[in-house]
Design a protein around this motif. Structure first.
Motif, PDB file in Angstrom:
ATOM      1  N   PRO A 274       0.810  -1.230   0.000  1.00  0.00           N
ATOM      2  CA  PRO A 274       0.000   0.000   0.000  1.00  0.00           C
ATOM      3  C   PRO A 274       0.838   1.272   0.000  1.00  0.00           C
ATOM      4  O   PRO A 274       0.452   2.271  -0.601  1.00  0.00           O
ATOM      5  N   VAL A 275       2.003   1.231   0.659  1.00  0.00           N
ATOM      6  CA  VAL A 275       2.873   2.408   0.676  1.00  0.00           C
ATOM      7  C   VAL A 275       3.434   2.676  -0.719  1.00  0.00           C
ATOM      8  O   VAL A 275       3.500   3.823  -1.172  1.00  0.00           O
ATOM      9  N   LEU A 276       3.841   1.598  -1.419  1.00  0.00           N
ATOM     10  CA  LEU A 276       4.361   1.770  -2.774  1.00  0.00           C
ATOM     11  C   LEU A 276       3.270   2.239  -3.733  1.00  0.00           C
ATOM     12  O   LEU A 276       3.525   3.039  -4.641  1.00  0.00           O
ATOM     13  N   ILE A 277       2.050   1.738  -3.546  1.00  0.00           N
ATOM     14  CA  ILE A 277       0.935   2.191  -4.384  1.00  0.00           C
ATOM     15  C   ILE A 277       0.665   3.677  -4.145  1.00  0.00           C
ATOM     16  O   ILE A 277       0.420   4.443  -5.086  1.00  0.00           O
ATOM     17  N   GLU A 278       0.723   4.082  -2.887  1.00  0.00           N
ATOM     18  CA  GLU A 278       0.526   5.498  -2.581  1.00  0.00           C
ATOM     19  C   GLU A 278       1.605   6.363  -3.225  1.00  0.00           C
ATOM     20  O   GLU A 278       1.317   7.443  -3.755  1.00  0.00           O
ATOM     21  N   ALA A 279       2.856   5.874  -3.191  1.00  0.00           N
ATOM     22  CA  ALA A 279       3.938   6.623  -3.836  1.00  0.00           C
ATOM     23  C   ALA A 279       3.728   6.692  -5.343  1.00  0.00           C
ATOM     24  O   ALA A 279       3.993   7.732  -5.974  1.00  0.00           O
ATOM     25  N   PHE A 280       3.250   5.603  -5.944  1.00  0.00           N
ATOM     26  CA  PHE A 280       2.984   5.575  -7.380  1.00  0.00           C
ATOM     27  C   PHE A 280       1.859   6.538  -7.739  1.00  0.00           C
ATOM     28  O   PHE A 280       1.974   7.323  -8.693  1.00  0.00           O
ATOM     29  N   GLU A 281       0.776   6.506  -6.979  1.00  0.00           N
ATOM     30  CA  GLU A 281      -0.352   7.388  -7.262  1.00  0.00           C
ATOM     31  C   GLU A 281       0.002   8.848  -6.992  1.00  0.00           C
ATOM     32  O   GLU A 281      -0.487   9.746  -7.682  1.00  0.00           O
ATOM     33  N   GLN A 282       0.844   9.092  -6.000  1.00  0.00           N
ATOM     34  CA  GLN A 282       1.283  10.461  -5.743  1.00  0.00           C
ATOM     35  C   GLN A 282       2.110  11.001  -6.911  1.00  0.00           C
ATOM     36  O   GLN A 282       2.034  12.180  -7.253  1.00  0.00           O
ATOM     37  N   THR A 283       2.898  10.115  -7.547  1.00  0.00           N
ATOM     38  CA  THR A 283       3.676  10.523  -8.711  1.00  0.00           C
ATOM     39  C   THR A 283       2.770  10.753  -9.916  1.00  0.00           C
ATOM     40  O   THR A 283       3.018  11.646 -10.731  1.00  0.00           O
ATOM     41  N   LEU A 284       1.706   9.948 -10.026  1.00  0.00           N
ATOM     42  CA  LEU A 284       0.753  10.137 -11.115  1.00  0.00           C
ATOM     43  C   LEU A 284       0.019  11.464 -11.003  1.00  0.00           C
ATOM     44  O   LEU A 284      -0.132  12.192 -11.991  1.00  0.00           O
ATOM     45  N   SER A 285      -0.432  11.784  -9.795  1.00  0.00           N
ATOM     46  CA  SER A 285      -1.197  13.014  -9.572  1.00  0.00           C
ATOM     47  C   SER A 285      -0.599  13.756  -8.399  1.00  0.00           C
ATOM     48  O   SER A 285      -1.094  13.646  -7.271  1.00  0.00           O
ATOM     49  N   PRO A 286       0.514  14.461  -8.609  1.00  0.00           N
ATOM     50  CA  PRO A 286       1.147  15.180  -7.500  1.00  0.00           C
ATOM     51  C   PRO A 286       0.241  16.256  -6.945  1.00  0.00           C
ATOM     52  O   PRO A 286      -0.528  16.892  -7.672  1.00  0.00           O
TER      53      PRO A 286
END
Length: 395
Positions: A274-286
């Motif tokens: 979940p932490v890596l997914i959050e980092a990925f989604e944060q990069t998608l939509s900063p």
């Protein structure tokens, strides 16, 4: 987001399952045979397509999760980036940093997201331990100024990735953890019993951080039970973090305050995905600039630079074992000013050789001597570009 899974590496499968379980991402295709339990977890739309090129040709796929075998991973990573998709790649992407450099350039050309799967440093206990490493004079942690980071790691099987593959350059685990706690690593050395890495033998790593402080790592394979302990030694005390059942198990943090009173903090089983997914989604939509400054919740930061650094440190550690010496790592800043200075240095050296050559040839052809002055004028004119062109503002 709709994505595809290339390969069956355990980290890639776990990440794919976590993405599918969020409900915000949907897997459309996978390339290798998976168990029925995994296929049920991925969901109904997922179907097996053996040909990687056919998967990448599907316009509905927006992201690719590269989890191929070690020998296929570099090629699949390159093709996924060339197909202009967002890419998540299992670490390590290759045996040497070259493919990581190439992948970074392809990412810059396409403008898509490229992130490595480095799950260990996402554990909240690791980030809590990093809070005890503070180099600011006005904000000292309870253990004082940071001096030394020690890590002892033992596992029941092999600890170096790819050590059991003939002709393969093994990778060392834990570089992301060291950099998360102590920052960039300036110098590294590695020791083994022989001048090569062998199966079943321990490895010792040592070095120093760029901002100050030392580290010492013991990697011990083929132990009866897993054990992983990290210790931060400061000028006034010591804090210790232990994972009795391995890195993804429970964690216990022990330390004492300035009055000598003991403190203990405890974490349950860690789930990094979940932490890596959050980092990925944060990069998608900063988030907008400054949106997180007032928030107490800190998003885990992840970038492809973490994979590049790990591969560079792997390369330095392997050289340390072979050559019996430490390696000093340099991290030059890639800016326009640095690139301009490098180009002008190259042109200046070329100008000197050209002037020398024209002086020699002018003995036989005097007219060639008149070319020396225009060359010098052109070179000096190029120097003025640095003052005439506006500089880019620093972010």
């Amino acid at each position: 987001m709709r994505f595809a899974l290339l390969g069956d590496h355990p980290d890639g499968i776990d990440m794919a399952l976590a993405l599918a379980q969020t409900g915000r991402h949907q897997i459309l295709a996978f390339t290798t045979a998976l168990s029925e339990e995994v296929q049920r977890g991925l969901g109904a739309p997922a179907r097996r397509i053996g040909d990687v090129e056919e998967v990448l040709a599907d316009p509905a796929i927006e992201a690719v999760l590269v989890a191929s075998r070690t020998d296929q991973r570099p090629a699949h990573l390159r093709r996924a980036l060339q197909s202009e998709r967002h890419v998540l790649c299992v670490h390590p992407p290759d045996q040497s940093p070259e493919i990581a450099y190439e992948a970074a350039m392809l990412r810059n050309d396409t403008g898509h997201i490229l992130l490595p799967l480095l799950p260990e440093a996402t554990h909240p206990a690791i980030r809590r331990l990093a809070e005890f490493v503070c180099r600011k004079e006005n904000n000292r942690p309870p253990v004082g100024a940071f001096r030394l980071l020690q890590m002892e790691r033992g596992v029941p099987d092999e600890i170096l990735d790819g050590i059991d593959l003939p002709g393969h350059k093994p990778a060392f685990p834990g570089w992301d953890i060291l950099r998360t706690i102590g920052g960039e690593i300036q110098e590294v050395s590695a020791f083994a019993e022989a001048e090569e890495l062998r199966e079943g033998e321990p490895v010792l790593l040592a070095g120093r951080f760029q901002e100050g402080g030392l580290f010492q790592v013991s990697l011990v394979p083929r132990q009866q039970s897993p054990r992983w302990c990290l210790s931060v030694l400061g000028s006034m005390g010591r804090v210790e973090l232990c994972f009795p059942q391995g890195w993804n198990g429970p964690a216990i943090l022990d330390w004492r305050d300035a009055d000598g009173e003991p403190h203990e903090e405890y974490w349950q089983h860690g789930d990094p995905w979940p932490v890596l997914i959050e980092a990925f989604e944060q990069t998608l939509s900063p988030s907008p600039s400054g949106a997180e400054e007032g928030s107490e919740r800190k998003t885990y930061r992840l970038s492809w630079q973490d994979a590049i650094r790990a591969l560079e440190l792997d390369d330095a550690a392997r050289r340390g074992v072979e050559k019996r010496r430490s390696t000093l790592l340099e991290y030059p800043e890639a800016t326009e000013e640095v690139g301009f200075k490098g180009t002008m240095t190259l042109l200046g050296c070329s100008l000197l050789w050209s002037v020398l050559l024209l002086l020699i040839l002018s003995v036989w052809w005097p007219k060639l001597g008149f070319l020396i002055v225009p060359l010098i004028v052109i070179f000096l004119g190029l120097q003025l570009l640095r003052y005439l062109l506006p500089r880019q503002r620093e972010k």
